[in-house]
Scaffold this motif. Structure first.
Motif, PDB file in Angstrom:
ATOM      1  N   LYS A 214      40.374  25.403 126.016  1.00  0.00           N
ATOM      2  CA  LYS A 214      39.756  24.669 124.929  1.00  0.00           C
ATOM      3  C   LYS A 214      39.634  25.528 123.668  1.00  0.00           C
ATOM      4  CE  LYS A 214      35.763  21.755 124.034  1.00  0.00           C
ATOM      5  NZ  LYS A 214      34.513  21.241 124.584  1.00  0.00           N
ATOM      6  N   ALA A 215      39.412  26.813 123.826  1.00  0.00           N
ATOM      7  CA  ALA A 215      39.263  27.698 122.665  1.00  0.00           C
ATOM      8  C   ALA A 215      40.532  27.737 121.833  1.00  0.00           C
ATOM      9  CB  ALA A 215      38.889  29.101 123.125  1.00  0.00           C
ATOM     10  N   TRP A 216      41.685  27.619 122.466  1.00  0.00           N
ATOM     11  CA  TRP A 216      42.951  27.614 121.733  1.00  0.00           C
ATOM     12  C   TRP A 216      43.028  26.386 120.827  1.00  0.00           C
ATOM     13  CZ3 TRP A 216      47.298  24.376 121.862  1.00  0.00           C
ATOM     14  CH2 TRP A 216      48.433  24.880 121.226  1.00  0.00           C
ATOM     15  N   GLY A 217      42.642  25.234 121.333  1.00  0.00           N
ATOM     16  CA  GLY A 217      42.640  24.013 120.523  1.00  0.00           C
ATOM     17  C   GLY A 217      41.643  24.100 119.387  1.00  0.00           C
ATOM     18  N   VAL A 218      40.471  24.669 119.668  1.00  0.00           N
ATOM     19  CA  VAL A 218      39.449  24.828 118.625  1.00  0.00           C
ATOM     20  C   VAL A 218      39.954  25.770 117.540  1.00  0.00           C
ATOM     21  CG1 VAL A 218      37.142  25.737 118.147  1.00  0.00           C
ATOM     22  CG2 VAL A 218      37.534  24.292 120.135  1.00  0.00           C
ATOM     23  N   ALA A 219      40.590  26.868 117.939  1.00  0.00           N
ATOM     24  CA  ALA A 219      41.107  27.825 116.959  1.00  0.00           C
ATOM     25  C   ALA A 219      42.174  27.182 116.083  1.00  0.00           C
ATOM     26  CB  ALA A 219      41.674  29.052 117.667  1.00  0.00           C
ATOM     27  N   ASN A 220      43.046  26.375 116.684  1.00  0.00           N
ATOM     28  CA  ASN A 220      44.085  25.707 115.892  1.00  0.00           C
ATOM     29  C   ASN A 220      43.485  24.692 114.930  1.00  0.00           C
ATOM     30  OD1 ASN A 220      46.206  27.132 116.896  1.00  0.00           O
ATOM     31  ND2 ASN A 220      46.762  25.614 118.429  1.00  0.00           N
ATOM     32  N   SER A 221      42.483  23.940 115.370  1.00  0.00           N
ATOM     33  CA  SER A 221      41.881  22.949 114.479  1.00  0.00           C
ATOM     34  C   SER A 221      41.136  23.627 113.337  1.00  0.00           C
ATOM     35  CB  SER A 221      40.951  22.018 115.252  1.00  0.00           C
ATOM     36  OG  SER A 221      39.846  22.733 115.747  1.00  0.00           O
ATOM     37  N   LEU A 222      40.455  24.753 113.622  1.00  0.00           N
ATOM     38  CA  LEU A 222      39.764  25.475 112.556  1.00  0.00           C
ATOM     39  C   LEU A 222      40.747  26.103 111.578  1.00  0.00           C
ATOM     40  CD1 LEU A 222      36.807  27.136 114.469  1.00  0.00           C
ATOM     41  CD2 LEU A 222      36.745  25.164 112.948  1.00  0.00           C
ATOM     42  N   THR A 223      41.915  26.522 112.052  1.00  0.00           N
ATOM     43  CA  THR A 223      42.942  27.061 111.159  1.00  0.00           C
ATOM     44  C   THR A 223      43.424  25.981 110.202  1.00  0.00           C
ATOM     45  OG1 THR A 223      43.637  28.617 112.860  1.00  0.00           O
ATOM     46  CG2 THR A 223      45.186  28.201 111.086  1.00  0.00           C
ATOM     47  N   GLY A 224      43.665  24.801 110.702  1.00  0.00           N
ATOM     48  CA  GLY A 224      44.088  23.692 109.835  1.00  0.00           C
ATOM     49  C   GLY A 224      43.001  23.307 108.853  1.00  0.00           C
ATOM     50  N   PHE A 225      41.761  23.280 109.317  1.00  0.00           N
ATOM     51  CA  PHE A 225      40.636  22.951 108.434  1.00  0.00           C
ATOM     52  C   PHE A 225      40.503  23.987 107.326  1.00  0.00           C
ATOM     53  CE2 PHE A 225      36.011  23.034 107.537  1.00  0.00           C
ATOM     54  CZ  PHE A 225      35.897  21.754 107.024  1.00  0.00           C
ATOM     55  N   THR A 226      40.701  25.260 107.663  1.00  0.00           N
ATOM     56  CA  THR A 226      40.629  26.331 106.669  1.00  0.00           C
ATOM     57  C   THR A 226      41.741  26.196 105.645  1.00  0.00           C
ATOM     58  OG1 THR A 226      39.660  27.785 108.332  1.00  0.00           O
ATOM     59  CG2 THR A 226      40.586  28.832 106.386  1.00  0.00           C
ATOM     60  N   ALA A 227      42.945  25.875 106.080  1.00  0.00           N
ATOM     61  CA  ALA A 227      44.069  25.722 105.154  1.00  0.00           C
ATOM     62  C   ALA A 227      43.827  24.563 104.192  1.00  0.00           C
ATOM     63  CB  ALA A 227      45.360  25.510 105.938  1.00  0.00           C
ATOM     64  N   ILE A 228      43.349  23.445 104.702  1.00  0.00           N
ATOM     65  CA  ILE A 228      43.061  22.294 103.839  1.00  0.00           C
ATOM     66  C   ILE A 228      41.919  22.618 102.879  1.00  0.00           C
ATOM     67  CG2 ILE A 228      42.169  19.924 103.857  1.00  0.00           C
ATOM     68  CD1 ILE A 228      43.751  19.530 106.466  1.00  0.00           C
ATOM     69  N   SER A 229      40.902  23.315 103.362  1.00  0.00           N
ATOM     70  CA  SER A 229      39.778  23.698 102.502  1.00  0.00           C
ATOM     71  C   SER A 229      40.231  24.620 101.381  1.00  0.00           C
ATOM     72  CB  SER A 229      38.690  24.389 103.314  1.00  0.00           C
ATOM     73  OG  SER A 229      38.179  23.525 104.278  1.00  0.00           O
ATOM     74  N   PHE A 230      41.109  25.567 101.685  1.00  0.00           N
ATOM     75  CA  PHE A 230      41.605  26.482 100.663  1.00  0.00           C
ATOM     76  C   PHE A 230      42.378  25.732  99.590  1.00  0.00           C
ATOM     77  CE2 PHE A 230      44.928  29.217  98.940  1.00  0.00           C
ATOM     78  CZ  PHE A 230      44.135  30.193  98.354  1.00  0.00           C
ATOM     79  N   CYS A 231      43.228  24.788 100.016  1.00  0.00           N
ATOM     80  CA  CYS A 231      43.987  23.985  99.042  1.00  0.00           C
ATOM     81  C   CYS A 231      43.033  23.185  98.154  1.00  0.00           C
ATOM     82  CB  CYS A 231      44.958  23.059  99.762  1.00  0.00           C
ATOM     83  SG  CYS A 231      46.286  23.924 100.595  1.00  0.00           S
ATOM     84  N   GLY A 232      42.022  22.592  98.758  1.00  0.00           N
ATOM     85  CA  GLY A 232      41.048  21.832  97.967  1.00  0.00           C
ATOM     86  C   GLY A 232      40.281  22.707  97.002  1.00  0.00           C
ATOM     87  N   LEU A 233      39.894  23.896  97.444  1.00  0.00           N
ATOM     88  CA  LEU A 233      39.183  24.832  96.568  1.00  0.00           C
ATOM     89  C   LEU A 233      40.065  25.267  95.408  1.00  0.00           C
ATOM     90  CD1 LEU A 233      36.674  26.574  96.049  1.00  0.00           C
ATOM     91  CD2 LEU A 233      37.733  28.339  97.457  1.00  0.00           C
ATOM     92  N   TYR A 234      41.309  25.570  95.692  1.00  0.00           N
ATOM     93  CA  TYR A 234      42.253  26.005  94.651  1.00  0.00           C
ATOM     94  C   TYR A 234      42.457  24.894  93.620  1.00  0.00           C
ATOM     95  CZ  TYR A 234      46.416  28.045  92.573  1.00  0.00           C
ATOM     96  OH  TYR A 234      47.320  28.562  91.691  1.00  0.00           O
ATOM     97  N   LEU A 235      42.655  23.667  94.086  1.00  0.00           N
ATOM     98  CA  LEU A 235      42.826  22.546  93.160  1.00  0.00           C
ATOM     99  C   LEU A 235      41.565  22.280  92.354  1.00  0.00           C
ATOM    100  CD1 LEU A 235      44.910  19.991  95.230  1.00  0.00           C
ATOM    101  CD2 LEU A 235      45.625  21.249  93.209  1.00  0.00           C
ATOM    102  N   SER A 236      40.410  22.421  92.974  1.00  0.00           N
ATOM    103  CA  SER A 236      39.168  22.179  92.233  1.00  0.00           C
ATOM    104  C   SER A 236      38.971  23.217  91.134  1.00  0.00           C
ATOM    105  CB  SER A 236      37.964  22.163  93.171  1.00  0.00           C
ATOM    106  OG  SER A 236      37.748  23.440  93.723  1.00  0.00           O
ATOM    107  N   ILE A 237      39.340  24.476  91.400  1.00  0.00           N
ATOM    108  CA  ILE A 237      39.234  25.503  90.361  1.00  0.00           C
ATOM    109  C   ILE A 237      40.172  25.188  89.208  1.00  0.00           C
ATOM    110  CG2 ILE A 237      39.714  27.942  89.874  1.00  0.00           C
ATOM    111  CD1 ILE A 237      38.627  28.542  92.692  1.00  0.00           C
ATOM    112  N   ILE A 238      41.386  24.742  89.518  1.00  0.00           N
ATOM    113  CA  ILE A 238      42.334  24.375  88.456  1.00  0.00           C
ATOM    114  C   ILE A 238      41.778  23.225  87.621  1.00  0.00           C
ATOM    115  CG2 ILE A 238      44.591  23.316  88.030  1.00  0.00           C
ATOM    116  CD1 ILE A 238      45.645  25.011  90.344  1.00  0.00           C
TER     117      ILE A 238
END
Length: 141
Positions: A31-55
């Motif tokens: 289960k930890a592998w699935g959680v780690a993958n989902s958190l990685t995707g969430f982090t990537a989407i959050s970073f894109c949103g943060l970058y766009l919001s700063i722009i």
């Protein structure tokens, strides 16, 4: 773990058309592998949103500053006329604050309202899929 997997006590859910092998190797997904993958995707989407919001913030501030700079001459003439008409200094300061709040606070309120609505919507729809309680509102704010 190998003993338990091969003991027959472990009854995994098999996909249709698949058969349980005679010997199980150590390729177990946890289960930890699935959680780690989902958190990685969430982090990537959050970073894109943060970058766009700063722009968008930089772009909005640039447009607002340009608007204020281009209106300086007109505003100076208007306030000179108001001063000649005998409007007190406190009232003039109040008018200036009102004008600046119209130019800067209203554009600030709409994105804040939209952000709060998006945070609430994401928490409502995806809150069950995220393991940690209140993660979206915490990082959204």
């Amino acid at each position: 773990m190998k003993q338990f997997l091969n003991s027959g006590k472990w009854q995994p859910e098999l996909q249709s058309g698949q058969q349980f092998p005679e010997k199980v190797t150590m390729g177990v997904t946890v289960k930890a592998w699935g959680v780690a993958n989902s958190l990685t995707g969430f982090t990537a989407i959050s970073f894109c949103g943060l970058y766009l919001s700063i722009i968008f913030i930089i772009l909005s501030c640039s447009i607002l500053a340009f608007e204020q700079l281009s209106a300086i001459d007109k505003n100076q003439k208007n306030y000179a006329v108001i001063d000649r008409l005998g409007v007190p200094g406190r009232k003039q300061a109040s008018l200036i604050r009102r004008e600046l709040s119209t130019v800067f606070l209203i554009p600030l309120l709409f994105p804040l309202l939209l952000t709060f609505l998006l945070i609430a919507g994401v928490q409502f729809f995806f809150g069950e899929a995220i393991l940690q309680q209140g993660l979206v509102p915490l990082y959204g704010l």
